[in-house]
Scaffold this motif. Structure first.
Motif, PDB file in Angstrom:
ATOM      1  N   PRO A  35       6.659 125.251  62.020  1.00 33.83           N
ATOM      2  CA  PRO A  35       7.016 125.161  63.435  1.00 33.83           C
ATOM      3  C   PRO A  35       6.043 125.934  64.330  1.00 33.83           C
ATOM      4  CG  PRO A  35       8.648 126.463  62.213  1.00 33.83           C
ATOM      5  CD  PRO A  35       7.675 125.947  61.211  1.00 33.83           C
ATOM      6  N   SER A  36       6.062 125.625  65.607  1.00 35.59           N
ATOM      7  CA  SER A  36       5.229 126.321  66.583  1.00 35.59           C
ATOM      8  C   SER A  36       5.529 127.816  66.518  1.00 35.59           C
ATOM      9  CB  SER A  36       5.529 125.760  67.975  1.00 35.59           C
ATOM     10  OG  SER A  36       4.691 126.385  68.905  1.00 35.59           O
ATOM     11  N   GLY A  37       4.482 128.632  66.490  1.00 40.07           N
ATOM     12  CA  GLY A  37       4.670 130.079  66.446  1.00 40.07           C
ATOM     13  C   GLY A  37       4.793 130.640  65.045  1.00 40.07           C
ATOM     14  N   SER A  38       4.687 129.796  63.999  1.00 41.16           N
ATOM     15  CA  SER A  38       4.855 130.294  62.630  1.00 41.16           C
ATOM     16  C   SER A  38       3.587 130.947  62.086  1.00 41.16           C
ATOM     17  CB  SER A  38       5.316 129.169  61.700  1.00 41.16           C
ATOM     18  OG  SER A  38       4.428 128.073  61.730  1.00 41.16           O
ATOM     19  N   LYS A  40       0.313 129.375  62.072  1.00 42.19           N
ATOM     20  CA  LYS A  40      -0.658 128.425  61.507  1.00 42.19           C
ATOM     21  C   LYS A  40      -2.070 128.663  62.044  1.00 42.19           C
ATOM     22  CE  LYS A  40       1.523 124.720  63.063  1.00 42.19           C
ATOM     23  NZ  LYS A  40       2.621 125.364  63.800  1.00 42.19           N
ATOM     24  N   SER A  41      -2.196 128.717  63.372  1.00 44.94           N
ATOM     25  CA  SER A  41      -3.536 128.887  63.961  1.00 44.94           C
ATOM     26  C   SER A  41      -4.136 130.223  63.556  1.00 44.94           C
ATOM     27  CB  SER A  41      -3.463 128.818  65.492  1.00 44.94           C
ATOM     28  OG  SER A  41      -3.059 127.542  65.903  1.00 44.94           O
ATOM     29  N   THR A  42      -3.316 131.260  63.565  1.00 46.40           N
ATOM     30  CA  THR A  42      -3.810 132.595  63.197  1.00 46.40           C
ATOM     31  C   THR A  42      -4.311 132.599  61.753  1.00 46.40           C
ATOM     32  OG1 THR A  42      -2.241 133.560  64.753  1.00 46.40           O
ATOM     33  CG2 THR A  42      -3.215 135.051  63.134  1.00 46.40           C
ATOM     34  N   LEU A  44      -5.411 130.013  60.021  1.00 41.63           N
ATOM     35  CA  LEU A  44      -6.657 129.234  59.982  1.00 41.63           C
ATOM     36  C   LEU A  44      -7.827 130.075  60.490  1.00 41.63           C
ATOM     37  CD1 LEU A  44      -7.352 126.081  59.424  1.00 41.63           C
ATOM     38  CD2 LEU A  44      -7.760 126.054  61.879  1.00 41.63           C
ATOM     39  N   HIS A  45      -7.596 130.799  61.604  1.00 35.61           N
ATOM     40  CA  HIS A  45      -8.663 131.621  62.180  1.00 35.61           C
ATOM     41  C   HIS A  45      -9.063 132.764  61.240  1.00 35.61           C
ATOM     42  CE1 HIS A  45      -7.579 130.079  66.476  1.00 35.61           C
ATOM     43  NE2 HIS A  45      -8.267 129.207  65.774  1.00 35.61           N
ATOM     44  N   CYS A  46      -8.107 133.317  60.518  1.00 35.24           N
ATOM     45  CA  CYS A  46      -8.439 134.367  59.531  1.00 35.24           C
ATOM     46  C   CYS A  46      -9.273 133.783  58.395  1.00 35.24           C
ATOM     47  CB  CYS A  46      -7.170 134.998  58.951  1.00 35.24           C
ATOM     48  SG  CYS A  46      -6.320 136.125  60.068  1.00 35.24           S
ATOM     49  N   PHE A  85     -11.595 123.257  66.822  1.00 35.94           N
ATOM     50  CA  PHE A  85     -10.585 124.058  67.505  1.00 35.94           C
ATOM     51  C   PHE A  85      -9.526 123.167  68.132  1.00 35.94           C
ATOM     52  CE2 PHE A  85     -14.251 126.872  67.339  1.00 35.94           C
ATOM     53  CZ  PHE A  85     -13.659 128.023  66.850  1.00 35.94           C
ATOM     54  N   GLN A  86      -8.378 123.789  68.385  1.00 33.30           N
ATOM     55  CA  GLN A  86      -7.231 123.019  68.864  1.00 33.30           C
ATOM     56  C   GLN A  86      -7.544 122.224  70.132  1.00 33.30           C
ATOM     57  OE1 GLN A  86      -3.699 125.340  69.306  1.00 33.30           O
ATOM     58  NE2 GLN A  86      -2.390 123.543  69.407  1.00 33.30           N
ATOM     59  N   PHE A  87      -8.273 122.838  71.046  1.00 29.78           N
ATOM     60  CA  PHE A  87      -8.592 122.107  72.272  1.00 29.78           C
ATOM     61  C   PHE A  87     -10.066 121.729  72.329  1.00 29.78           C
ATOM     62  CE2 PHE A  87      -4.808 124.707  73.090  1.00 29.78           C
ATOM     63  CZ  PHE A  87      -3.902 123.683  73.303  1.00 29.78           C
ATOM     64  N   GLY A  88     -10.636 121.547  71.143  1.00 29.17           N
ATOM     65  CA  GLY A  88     -12.017 121.068  71.041  1.00 29.17           C
ATOM     66  C   GLY A  88     -13.034 122.182  71.023  1.00 29.17           C
TER      67      GLY A  88
HETATM   68  P1  ADP Z   1       0.251 126.103  68.818  1.00 27.58           P
HETATM   69  O1  ADP Z   1       1.661 126.556  68.816  1.00 27.58           O
HETATM   70  O2  ADP Z   1       0.124 124.625  68.817  1.00 27.58           O
HETATM   71  O3  ADP Z   1      -0.620 126.799  67.813  1.00 27.58           O
HETATM   72  P2  ADP Z   1      -0.140 127.881  70.988  1.00 27.58           P
HETATM   73  O4  ADP Z   1       0.164 127.494  72.377  1.00 27.58           O
HETATM   74  O5  ADP Z   1       0.769 128.778  70.211  1.00 27.58           O
HETATM   75  O6  ADP Z   1      -0.371 126.531  70.220  1.00 27.58           O
HETATM   76  O7  ADP Z   1      -1.573 128.546  70.926  1.00 27.58           O
HETATM   77  C1  ADP Z   1      -2.683 128.017  71.571  1.00 27.58           C
HETATM   78  C2  ADP Z   1      -3.749 129.113  71.682  1.00 27.58           C
HETATM   79  O8  ADP Z   1      -3.275 130.188  72.498  1.00 27.58           O
HETATM   80  C3  ADP Z   1      -4.116 129.732  70.337  1.00 27.58           C
HETATM   81  O9  ADP Z   1      -5.511 129.946  70.304  1.00 27.58           O
HETATM   82  C4  ADP Z   1      -3.376 131.051  70.296  1.00 27.58           C
HETATM   83  O10 ADP Z   1      -4.101 132.031  69.564  1.00 27.58           O
HETATM   84  C5  ADP Z   1      -3.277 131.416  71.762  1.00 27.58           C
HETATM   85  N1  ADP Z   1      -1.996 132.081  72.046  1.00 27.58           N
HETATM   86  C6  ADP Z   1      -0.785 131.743  71.584  1.00 27.58           C
HETATM   87  N2  ADP Z   1       0.164 132.562  72.023  1.00 27.58           N
HETATM   88  C7  ADP Z   1      -0.474 133.445  72.826  1.00 27.58           C
HETATM   89  C8  ADP Z   1      -0.039 134.554  73.599  1.00 27.58           C
HETATM   90  N3  ADP Z   1       1.239 134.941  73.631  1.00 27.58           N
HETATM   91  N4  ADP Z   1      -0.962 135.234  74.299  1.00 27.58           N
HETATM   92  C9  ADP Z   1      -2.241 134.867  74.267  1.00 27.58           C
HETATM   93  N5  ADP Z   1      -2.716 133.845  73.550  1.00 27.58           N
HETATM   94  C10 ADP Z   1      -1.843 133.144  72.838  1.00 27.58           C
END
Ligand code: ADP
Ligand code: ADP
Length: 221
Positions: A35-38, A40-42, A44-46, A85-88
């Motif tokens: 789910p969103s906020g779990s 995933k992106s962090t 991947l970035h690590c 990256f997520q937004f290119g």
């Molecule tokens: P998703 O849930 O699809 O990963 P997010 O909106 O959570 O998308 O994240 C999009 C980008 O914004 C990511 O690069 C993330 O690291 C950054 N991000 C997410 N939450 C925060 C926050 N609270 N403050 C600053 N940057 C954030």
């Protein structure tokens, strides 16, 4: 080939990763879901050496990469990794073709060769028509195709992709995933992608499910 051990990463009071571990084999295509906020992106970035974990280890071929200094990490990323990256993450004032050529130039290919290779990748991803447009003027779907072309053009060992089809309709998403999977298979490249879309995850060999910053056991390995 690529391994994470007990990764922890916080942003202020938010714990994005709470002890995430995983192992990806050479040539494997894995989808990190959740789910969103779990986290995933962090995660991947690590793995891609973009974010440093507070604790835990990231290993490539058994060697730590999270402890490399910045120049070594930059060189590793340029030579071995391709990131979508997520937004290119394209450079807005450069054209689509220049964006794809840029990492090739960084890897010391000549300008002419880089532009030829870029044109070839834009054609494979069916966005030749926007080669000379500034990337700031592209649609979301075009940006994702160009970003994937840029990630693949250097022939990376590992491709990291964060929601690579998020801005595409289902037909566009299918085309992009097919291009990614076919390229990876042909070159025995490893792919780690993040998605919340089951249709995208279905292209992977294996799914790694995240909840609250850690891998769900029994699903990942
Ligand atoms: P998703 O849930 O699809 O990963 P997010 O909106 O959570 O998308 O994240 C999009 C980008 O914004 C990511 O690069 C993330 O690291 C950054 N991000 C997410 N939450 C925060 C926050 N609270 N403050 C600053 N940057 C954030
Ligand atoms: P996902 O990709 O699964 O949506 P993220 O890794 O983007 O998860 O985010 C995990 C948590 O960390 C979320 O609560 C998010 O808001 C937070 N977060 C991510 N990046 C940042 C950031 N740069 N600054 C502050 N909080 C962040």
């Amino acid at each position: 080939m690529l391994e994470a051990r007990d990764l922890i990463k916080s942003y202020g009071r938010t714990r994005a990763l709470t002890g995430a571990s995983l192992h990806v084999e050479e040539g494997e295509i894995v989808a990190i879901t959740g789910p969103s906020g779990s986290g995933k992106s962090t995660l991947l970035h690590c793995l891609a050496g973009i974010v440093r974990p507070e604790s835990g280890e990231v290993l490539l071929d058994g060697r730590r990469i999270d402890t490399l200094d910045e120049p070594d990490l930059t060189r590793l990323r340029r030579e071995s990794f391709g990131v979508v990256f997520q937004f290119g993450g394209l450079v807005p004032e450069l054209t689509a073709a220049e964006n794809v050529a840029l990492p090739l130039l960084f890897n010391r290919h000549g300008r002419q060769e880089s532009m030829t290779v870029a044109a070839d990748w834009l054609a494979r991803l069916e966005v030749s028509g926007c080669a000379d447009q500034r990337s700031a003027d592209l649609s979301g779907g075009q940006v994702q195709r160009v970003a994937l072309a840029r990630a693949l053009a250097t022939g990376p060992r590992v491709v990291f992709a964060d929601e690579p089809t998020g801005a595409l309709d289902s037909i566009g998403g299918e085309q992009v995933m097919k291009a990614l999977v076919e390229t990876a298979r042909a070159r025995r490249a490893t792919v780690v992608l993040v998605t919340h879309d089951n249709r995208v995850a279905a292209y992977a060999d294996r799914e790694i499910a995240l909840r609250d910053g850690a891998v769900l056991t029994g699903v990942g390995r």
